[in-house]
Design an enzyme around this catalytic site. Structure first.
Site, PDB file in Angstrom:
ATOM      1  N   LEU A   1       1.675   3.563  -2.141  1.00  0.00           N
ATOM      2  CA  LEU A   1       1.419   4.798  -2.889  1.00  0.00           C
ATOM      3  C   LEU A   1       0.413   5.711  -2.200  1.00  0.00           C
ATOM      4  CD1 LEU A   1       1.410   3.592  -6.603  1.00  0.00           C
ATOM      5  CD2 LEU A   1       3.288   4.537  -5.256  1.00  0.00           C
ATOM      6  N   GLY A   2       0.111   5.441  -0.939  1.00  0.00           N
ATOM      7  CA  GLY A   2      -0.826   6.292  -0.206  1.00  0.00           C
ATOM      8  C   GLY A   2      -0.108   7.479   0.416  1.00  0.00           C
TER       9      GLY A   2
ATOM     10  N   GLY B   1       0.831  -1.212   0.000  1.00  0.00           N
ATOM     11  CA  GLY B   1       0.000   0.000   0.000  1.00  0.00           C
ATOM     12  C   GLY B   1       0.858   1.252   0.000  1.00  0.00           C
TER      13      GLY B   1
ATOM     14  N   TYR C   1     -13.164   0.347   9.872  1.00  0.00           N
ATOM     15  CA  TYR C   1     -11.729   0.643   9.944  1.00  0.00           C
ATOM     16  C   TYR C   1     -11.199   0.349  11.352  1.00  0.00           C
ATOM     17  CZ  TYR C   1      -7.510   3.647   9.768  1.00  0.00           C
ATOM     18  OH  TYR C   1      -6.229   4.149   9.816  1.00  0.00           O
TER      19      TYR C   1
ATOM     20  N   ASP D   1      -1.002  -7.077  -4.860  1.00  0.00           N
ATOM     21  CA  ASP D   1      -2.350  -7.026  -4.281  1.00  0.00           C
ATOM     22  C   ASP D   1      -2.327  -7.911  -3.047  1.00  0.00           C
ATOM     23  OD1 ASP D   1      -4.982  -7.300  -3.581  1.00  0.00           O
ATOM     24  OD2 ASP D   1      -5.695  -7.684  -5.627  1.00  0.00           O
ATOM     25  N   ILE D   2      -2.562  -7.328  -1.891  1.00  0.00           N
ATOM     26  CA  ILE D   2      -2.432  -8.111  -0.648  1.00  0.00           C
ATOM     27  C   ILE D   2      -3.507  -9.180  -0.519  1.00  0.00           C
ATOM     28  CG2 ILE D   2      -1.201  -6.334   0.644  1.00  0.00           C
ATOM     29  CD1 ILE D   2      -4.051  -5.972   2.085  1.00  0.00           C
TER      30      ILE D   2
ATOM     31  N   ILE E   1      -1.393  -1.497  -5.693  1.00  0.00           N
ATOM     32  CA  ILE E   1      -2.171  -1.973  -6.847  1.00  0.00           C
ATOM     33  C   ILE E   1      -2.404  -0.835  -7.833  1.00  0.00           C
ATOM     34  CG2 ILE E   1      -3.323  -3.887  -5.708  1.00  0.00           C
ATOM     35  CD1 ILE E   1      -5.704  -2.033  -5.176  1.00  0.00           C
TER      36      ILE E   1
HETATM   37  N1  LIG Z   1      -2.611   8.676   7.251  1.00  0.00           N
HETATM   38  C1  LIG Z   1      -3.026   8.672   8.517  1.00  0.00           C
HETATM   39  O1  LIG Z   1      -3.437   9.700   9.078  1.00  0.00           O
HETATM   40  C2  LIG Z   1      -2.995   7.390   9.289  1.00  0.00           C
HETATM   41  C3  LIG Z   1      -3.282   7.411  10.657  1.00  0.00           C
HETATM   42  C4  LIG Z   1      -3.306   6.215  11.367  1.00  0.00           C
HETATM   43  C5  LIG Z   1      -2.983   5.035  10.733  1.00  0.00           C
HETATM   44  N2  LIG Z   1      -2.703   5.037   9.416  1.00  0.00           N
HETATM   45  C6  LIG Z   1      -2.412   3.761   8.767  1.00  0.00           C
HETATM   46  O2  LIG Z   1      -1.208   3.841   8.012  1.00  0.00           O
HETATM   47  C7  LIG Z   1      -1.335   3.051   6.825  1.00  0.00           C
HETATM   48  C8  LIG Z   1      -1.003   3.923   5.623  1.00  0.00           C
HETATM   49  O3  LIG Z   1      -1.910   4.990   5.614  1.00  0.00           O
HETATM   50  P1  LIG Z   1      -2.058   5.957   4.361  1.00  0.00           P
HETATM   51  O4  LIG Z   1      -2.588   7.228   4.907  1.00  0.00           O
HETATM   52  O5  LIG Z   1      -0.830   5.965   3.555  1.00  0.00           O
HETATM   53  O6  LIG Z   1      -3.253   5.232   3.576  1.00  0.00           O
HETATM   54  P2  LIG Z   1      -3.809   5.577   2.118  1.00  0.00           P
HETATM   55  O7  LIG Z   1      -5.261   5.341   2.126  1.00  0.00           O
HETATM   56  O8  LIG Z   1      -3.318   6.897   1.676  1.00  0.00           O
HETATM   57  O9  LIG Z   1      -3.098   4.458   1.231  1.00  0.00           O
HETATM   58  C9  LIG Z   1      -3.438   3.094   1.324  1.00  0.00           C
HETATM   59  C10 LIG Z   1      -2.931   2.389   0.090  1.00  0.00           C
HETATM   60  O10 LIG Z   1      -3.397   1.032   0.131  1.00  0.00           O
HETATM   61  C11 LIG Z   1      -3.556   0.618  -1.206  1.00  0.00           C
HETATM   62  N3  LIG Z   1      -4.423  -0.571  -1.318  1.00  0.00           N
HETATM   63  C12 LIG Z   1      -5.765  -0.649  -1.274  1.00  0.00           C
HETATM   64  N4  LIG Z   1      -6.165  -1.915  -1.517  1.00  0.00           N
HETATM   65  C13 LIG Z   1      -5.052  -2.646  -1.705  1.00  0.00           C
HETATM   66  C14 LIG Z   1      -4.803  -4.013  -2.004  1.00  0.00           C
HETATM   67  N5  LIG Z   1      -5.798  -4.891  -2.174  1.00  0.00           N
HETATM   68  N6  LIG Z   1      -3.514  -4.418  -2.114  1.00  0.00           N
HETATM   69  C15 LIG Z   1      -2.487  -3.553  -1.961  1.00  0.00           C
HETATM   70  N7  LIG Z   1      -2.660  -2.249  -1.685  1.00  0.00           N
HETATM   71  C16 LIG Z   1      -3.928  -1.801  -1.570  1.00  0.00           C
HETATM   72  C17 LIG Z   1      -4.193   1.831  -1.897  1.00  0.00           C
HETATM   73  O11 LIG Z   1      -4.006   1.760  -3.291  1.00  0.00           O
HETATM   74  C18 LIG Z   1      -3.449   2.983  -1.234  1.00  0.00           C
HETATM   75  O12 LIG Z   1      -2.356   3.433  -2.018  1.00  0.00           O
HETATM   76  C19 LIG Z   1      -2.755   2.498   6.825  1.00  0.00           C
HETATM   77  O13 LIG Z   1      -2.743   1.190   7.304  1.00  0.00           O
HETATM   78  C20 LIG Z   1      -3.497   3.396   7.794  1.00  0.00           C
HETATM   79  O14 LIG Z   1      -4.535   2.715   8.437  1.00  0.00           O
HETATM   80  C21 LIG Z   1      -2.702   6.185   8.678  1.00  0.00           C
HETATM   81  C1  LIG Z   2      -6.603   8.665  11.992  1.00  0.00           C
HETATM   82  C2  LIG Z   2      -6.322   7.839  10.788  1.00  0.00           C
HETATM   83  O1  LIG Z   2      -6.420   6.491  11.036  1.00  0.00           O
HETATM   84  C3  LIG Z   2      -6.839   8.280   9.464  1.00  0.00           C
HETATM   85  N1  LIG Z   2      -6.209   9.524   9.093  1.00  0.00           N
HETATM   86  C4  LIG Z   2      -8.326   8.458   9.406  1.00  0.00           C
HETATM   87  O2  LIG Z   2      -8.774   9.550   9.682  1.00  0.00           O
HETATM   88  O3  LIG Z   2      -9.026   7.539   9.092  1.00  0.00           O
END
Ligand SMILES: NC(=O)c1ccc[n+]([C@@H]2O[C@H](COP(=O)([O-])OP(=O)(O)OC[C@H]3O[C@@H](n4cnc5c(N)ncnc54)[C@H](O)[C@@H]3O)[C@@H](O)[C@H]2O)c1
Ligand SMILES: C[C@@H](O)[C@H](N)C(=O)O
Length: 375
Positions: A66-67, A64, A197, A108-109, A91
């Site tokens: 590219l998030g 994942g 979530y 793809d996980i 993906i």
């Molecule tokens: N960003 C935040 O504020 C925050 C806060 C708490 C926890 N997190 C955790 O950190 C992690 C990364 O967060 P983020 O903000 O980069 O998330 P994001 O939503 O920006 O990115 C998630 C990525 O997962 C990929 N994805 C979706 N389905 C998939 C699949 N089947 N196989 C492979 N990849 C797949 C998407 O294409 C996307 O690029 C997540 O687990 C999130 O729960 C993030």
């Molecule tokens: C807090 C964190 O998990 C994410 N940024 C959300 O709001 O869903």
């Protein structure tokens, strides 16, 4: 496969006779990189023993990637371990700057065999599991969130246990709910989240810790607050407003906030979040009294954030148009996060408080938009 059957029998006996204790089984399993999936399915897959010398760099796979967080983490880890030792995967199709900055691979996980192939062919030793659907997007598509966040996690856990990987899975302030203490929220307390979530993240925490105790999996988990970044966009969460306000402040001078002005949530600048992730992954085992830790930096409301931005950009106009789904989620989450265990056990310390966060974000986005205007 006699070895697999024998192991299956040992596992059954251990379950039937808990009085013997599971430690000897855990040790035996750890030494041969046991995978629960191999035993229960009776598959023909062979066991893998991964041995690396102390001086070897880890070979890291980020799912994942590219998030909002993955590209920044890859950059940090590549600086430390070398460009080719960190593989980003997703993906989605990577933008060209990401594609040319280091190894990228489709993964793809939900495809267990594909994951296993990647881990084997690239001799992966650390897995950072970032794939997920975040809180607001998850509520809009519960079935997909359940598949990615729960079924996908099962694949990751089995692959990590099977190949003796060190596994990082982020959790979140969203793993708590309205019956949790909210101000502050300690590491150990009631966790009854009301989003798919949050439910999936509590599941991830518990399954990771179970695999750690049962199979010796080196599982490490941090509960992140809302993460704020300038050069990557959030993926559909409840805390996204705290990123968007900066872009709107610089570009239009107007921002419509989807949370009420007094909604207090824990937040962190991305550099602190990524550094915490590297630090907990590199931490020796001994000080880690737990496998899941809260980490925190600051807590603020939209009104407090807007006031701080207005110190730099006094013309910013903020209005409020409440999104009822996001507001209900935010109202059930921690207001302040108690991260004293992380600070005591492995030395967690944040660098950015609200004023530094605002200054850094505005500098970054401001210079970015000046470059865009000049081109
Ligand atoms: N960003 C935040 O504020 C925050 C806060 C708490 C926890 N997190 C955790 O950190 C992690 C990364 O967060 P983020 O903000 O980069 O998330 P994001 O939503 O920006 O990115 C998630 C990525 O997962 C990929 N994805 C979706 N389905 C998939 C699949 N089947 N196989 C492979 N990849 C797949 C998407 O294409 C996307 O690029 C997540 O687990 C999130 O729960 C993030
Ligand atoms: C807090 C964190 O998990 C994410 N940024 C959300 O709001 O869903």
């Amino acid at each position: 496969m006699p070895v697999i059957r024998a192991l299956g029998n040992v596992a059954k006996q251990a379950l039937l006779a808990p009085a013997c204790g599971c430690q000897p089984l855990t040790v035996a399993i750890r030494n041969i990189s046991f995978s629960p999936r191999q035993v229960t399915s009776g598959s023909d897959a062979s066991f893998h023993s991964v041995s690396f010398s102390e001086t070897d760099h880890p070979k890291v796979l980020i799912t994942g990637g590219l998030g909002q967080l993955g590209v920044g983490l890859a950059k940090l880890l590549r600086k430390r371990f070398g460009k080719n030792n960190v593989i980003l995967s997703d993906i989605r199709k990577p933008p060209s700057n990401v594609f040319h900055s280091g190894p990228f691979i489709y993964s793809d996980i939900l495809d267990y065999k594909n994951l296993r192939e990647i881990v084997v062919n690239n001799r992966i030793t650390w897995l950072v599991h970032y794939s997920a659907l975040l809180s607001a997007v998850g509520e809009a598509n519960v079935a997909l969130a359940r598949a990615v966040n729960i079924t996908g996690l099962h694949n990751i856990l089995d692959i990590a246990a099977e190949h003796g990987l060190r596994l990082f899975v982020p959790s979140t302030i969203g793993a708590f709910g309205p019956t949790s203490p909210r101000n502050p929220t300690p590491d150990l307390c009631v966790q009854r989240p009301r989003t798919i979530y949050g439910v999936s993240k509590v599941h991830a925490e518990l399954m990771g810790e179970y695999y750690h105790h049962r199979y010796g999996l080196d599982f490490r988990c941090l509960r992140y607050p809302g993460i704020i970044s300038a050069d990557s966009q959030p993926g559909g969460g409840t805390t996204d407003y705290a990123v968007q306000i900066f872009h709107n402040a610089v570009k239009t001078g107007k921002f419509e906030c989807n949370l009420k002005p007094d909604t207090r949530l824990p937040m962190m600048y991305i550099d602190d979040c990524l550094r915490a992730t590297l630090e907990v992954m590199e931490a020796p085992v001994e000080p880690l009294r737990m496998r899941t830790y809260n980490i925190n930096a600051m807590s603020f409301t939209p009104e407090e954030l807007a006031n701080e931005v207005q110190k730099q950009l006094p013309d910013l106009q903020v209005t409020y148009e409440i999104d009822s789904v996001r507001q209900a989620i935010a109202d059930s989450w921690p207001m302040n996060f108690d991260d004293s265990n992380a600070r005591n056990d492995w030395g967690w310390k944040h660098d950015y408080d609200l004023p530094e966060l605002v200054q850094t974000m505005l500098n970054f986005i401001g210079s970015d938009s000046r470059i865009a205007q000049a081109n």
